[in-house]
Design a protein around this motif. Structure first.
Motif, short mmCIF file in Angstrom:
data_model
loop_
_atom_site.label_atom_id
_atom_site.label_comp_id
_atom_site.label_asym_id
_atom_site.label_seq_id
_atom_site.Cartn_x
_atom_site.Cartn_y
_atom_site.Cartn_z
N LEU A 163 0.76 -1.38 0.02
CA LEU A 163 -0.01 -0.15 -0.09
C LEU A 163 0.62 1.35 -0.02
CD1 LEU A 163 -2.71 -1.09 2.55
CD2 LEU A 163 -3.07 -0.81 0.16
N SER A 164 2.06 1.22 0.67
CA SER A 164 2.79 2.57 0.82
C SER A 164 4.02 2.51 -0.39
CB SER A 164 3.52 2.46 2.12
OG SER A 164 4.58 1.49 2.43
N ASP A 165 4.14 1.67 -1.10
CA ASP A 165 5.27 1.31 -2.02
C ASP A 165 4.69 1.15 -3.49
OD1 ASP A 165 7.60 1.37 -3.46
OD2 ASP A 165 8.59 -0.02 -2.30
N SER A 166 4.54 2.20 -4.15
CA SER A 166 3.88 1.95 -5.48
C SER A 166 4.46 0.88 -6.40
CB SER A 166 3.50 3.41 -6.17
OG SER A 166 4.78 4.03 -6.38
N ASP A 167 5.91 1.12 -6.39
CA ASP A 167 6.75 -0.06 -6.97
C ASP A 167 6.92 -1.30 -6.67
OD1 ASP A 167 7.31 2.30 -8.77
OD2 ASP A 167 8.94 2.91 -7.91
N ASN A 168 6.56 -1.61 -5.45
CA ASN A 168 6.53 -2.75 -4.98
C ASN A 168 6.24 -4.03 -5.68
OD1 ASN A 168 7.41 -4.82 -2.71
ND2 ASN A 168 5.07 -5.03 -2.32
N LEU A 169 4.93 -3.89 -6.01
CA LEU A 169 4.28 -5.19 -6.89
C LEU A 169 4.89 -5.34 -7.92
CD1 LEU A 169 0.65 -4.04 -6.34
CD2 LEU A 169 2.05 -5.35 -4.86
N HIS A 170 5.62 -4.38 -8.82
CA HIS A 170 6.29 -4.86 -10.18
C HIS A 170 7.85 -5.34 -9.59
CE1 HIS A 170 7.98 -4.43 -13.85
NE2 HIS A 170 9.06 -3.88 -13.44
N ARG A 171 8.31 -4.58 -8.68
CA ARG A 171 9.59 -5.27 -8.13
C ARG A 171 9.52 -6.73 -7.76
NH1 ARG A 171 10.13 -2.12 -4.00
NH2 ARG A 171 10.67 -0.41 -5.14
N THR A 172 8.58 -7.05 -7.04
CA THR A 172 8.30 -8.19 -6.60
C THR A 172 8.06 -9.26 -7.75
OG1 THR A 172 7.42 -7.32 -4.44
CG2 THR A 172 7.00 -9.90 -5.26
N LEU A 173 7.30 -8.87 -8.69
CA LEU A 173 7.13 -9.93 -9.92
C LEU A 173 8.58 -10.09 -10.59
CD1 LEU A 173 3.72 -8.61 -11.59
CD2 LEU A 173 4.48 -10.77 -10.65
N VAL A 174 9.35 -9.15 -10.69
CA VAL A 174 10.73 -9.09 -11.53
C VAL A 174 11.45 -10.21 -10.49
CG1 VAL A 174 12.67 -8.06 -11.83
CG2 VAL A 174 10.82 -6.85 -12.32
N GLU A 175 11.39 -9.99 -9.22
CA GLU A 175 12.62 -10.78 -8.36
C GLU A 175 11.90 -12.27 -8.32
OE1 GLU A 175 12.15 -8.36 -4.62
OE2 GLU A 175 13.54 -6.99 -5.35
N HIS A 176 10.47 -12.65 -8.33
CA HIS A 176 9.97 -13.99 -8.50
C HIS A 176 10.27 -14.47 -9.79
CE1 HIS A 176 6.52 -13.70 -4.96
NE2 HIS A 176 7.70 -13.38 -4.68
N ARG A 177 10.48 -13.65 -10.72
CA ARG A 177 10.76 -14.29 -12.17
C ARG A 177 12.20 -14.64 -12.13
NH1 ARG A 177 8.32 -15.74 -17.10
NH2 ARG A 177 9.90 -15.91 -18.46
N THR A 178 12.85 -13.88 -11.50
CA THR A 178 14.69 -14.49 -11.27
C THR A 178 14.38 -15.56 -10.54
OG1 THR A 178 15.24 -12.06 -11.11
CG2 THR A 178 16.74 -13.74 -10.63
N ILE A 179 14.03 -15.77 -9.37
CA ILE A 179 13.89 -16.89 -8.93
C ILE A 179 13.39 -17.90 -9.70
CG2 ILE A 179 12.97 -18.13 -6.66
CD1 ILE A 179 12.83 -15.29 -5.11
N LEU A 180 12.28 -18.04 -10.07
CA LEU A 180 11.61 -18.88 -10.84
C LEU A 180 12.74 -19.61 -11.88
CD1 LEU A 180 9.40 -20.67 -12.24
CD2 LEU A 180 8.54 -18.53 -13.41
N GLU A 181 13.20 -18.60 -12.52
CA GLU A 181 14.35 -18.91 -13.76
C GLU A 181 15.32 -19.88 -13.17
OE1 GLU A 181 14.98 -15.30 -15.71
OE2 GLU A 181 13.43 -15.35 -16.86
N ALA A 182 15.96 -19.32 -11.85
CA ALA A 182 17.14 -20.11 -11.38
C ALA A 182 16.76 -21.51 -11.00
CB ALA A 182 17.55 -19.39 -10.07
N VAL A 183 15.37 -21.51 -10.22
CA VAL A 183 15.03 -22.93 -10.00
C VAL A 183 14.74 -23.80 -11.17
CG1 VAL A 183 13.27 -24.09 -9.10
CG2 VAL A 183 13.83 -22.20 -7.72
N GLN A 184 14.21 -23.14 -12.31
CA GLN A 184 14.03 -23.99 -13.41
C GLN A 184 15.32 -24.52 -14.02
OE1 GLN A 184 11.60 -21.88 -16.39
NE2 GLN A 184 11.77 -23.63 -17.95
#
Length: 221
Positions: A163-184
């Protein structure tokens, strides 16, 4: 009796009078002890059927951890996140090491659902699912249970940050994508590094918010 092997997971406790005599306790003291062990999930009371030793699995025995963590003061949230930073990267690395097509499919599906989330709460729920999937895939049930127990206060923290950080949702998606690619890719080192970066971002944000007097104070009712 459980520790020395006289009682095993799933065993029914002897009748109250016999057990009190065996342990040298009054029946009222025995009842208090049984209630305490039921709260700790060591014992399980079944109405009309007696009291049994639980499965003694880590998920059950560590269930009380979430309550203990949730009762901590808001100014200890940094300590909670610091512990998460110690544990979660290792769980993520183990998930990459033990990756399976099913795990990759589940993580990808979670990531794609996150992309479609329209509210902060939906995003937080999917974030929790993503990390719980990784922890469960670590192959270490104790580690997974510890991380699950730490999740209660971080739910409120994640909502607050969303709610307080407007960029957080996009940043989380990018970081999750990086984790997903490393696991894959089955790369534990890269998965660990991506998880460290992910949790460190939360820790950095919380430290900054606390320094500005903006640390979350949203205790449960």
């Amino acid at each position: 009796m459980i520790l020395d092997g006289r009682l095993h997971p799933g065993d029914r406790l002897p009748p109250e009078a016999d057990l009190a005599l065996d342990l040298g306790l009054s029946r009222s003291s025995l009842r208090e002890a049984v209630r305490a062990l039921c709260f700790l999930r060591v014992l399980e009371a079944r109405q009309g059927d007696g009291t049994y030793v639980s499965s003694l699995g880590p998920a059950m025995l560590l269930d009380a951890l979430s309550l203990v963590v949730d009762l901590q003061r808001d100014d200890t949230l940094l300590d909670v996140v610091a512990v998460r930073r110690m544990l979660e990267p290792q769980a993520t690395a183990l998930a990459a090491q033990h990756r399976t097509p099913v795990l990759v499919r589940d993580l990808r599906a979670s990531y794609e659902r996150s992309e479609r989330c329209t509210t902060v709460q939906q995003h937080v729920d999917e974030d929790l699912h993503f990390h719980r999937t990784l922890a469960d895939a670590s192959g270490n049930p104790v580690l997974a249970s510890l991380l699950d127990g730490l999740s209660a206060p971080t739910v409120r923290l994640r909502v607050w940050r969303g709610l307080s950080d407007s960029d957080n949702l996009h940043r989380t998606l990018v970081e999750h994508r990086t984790i997903l690619e490393a696991v894959q890719a089955g790369d534990p080192d890269r998965a660990r590094a991506a998880a460290v970066l992910h949790v460190a971002g939360v820790e950095s944000w919380l430290a900054s918010a606390a320094g500005q007097g903006g640390a979350p104070r949203c205790r449960p009712t």
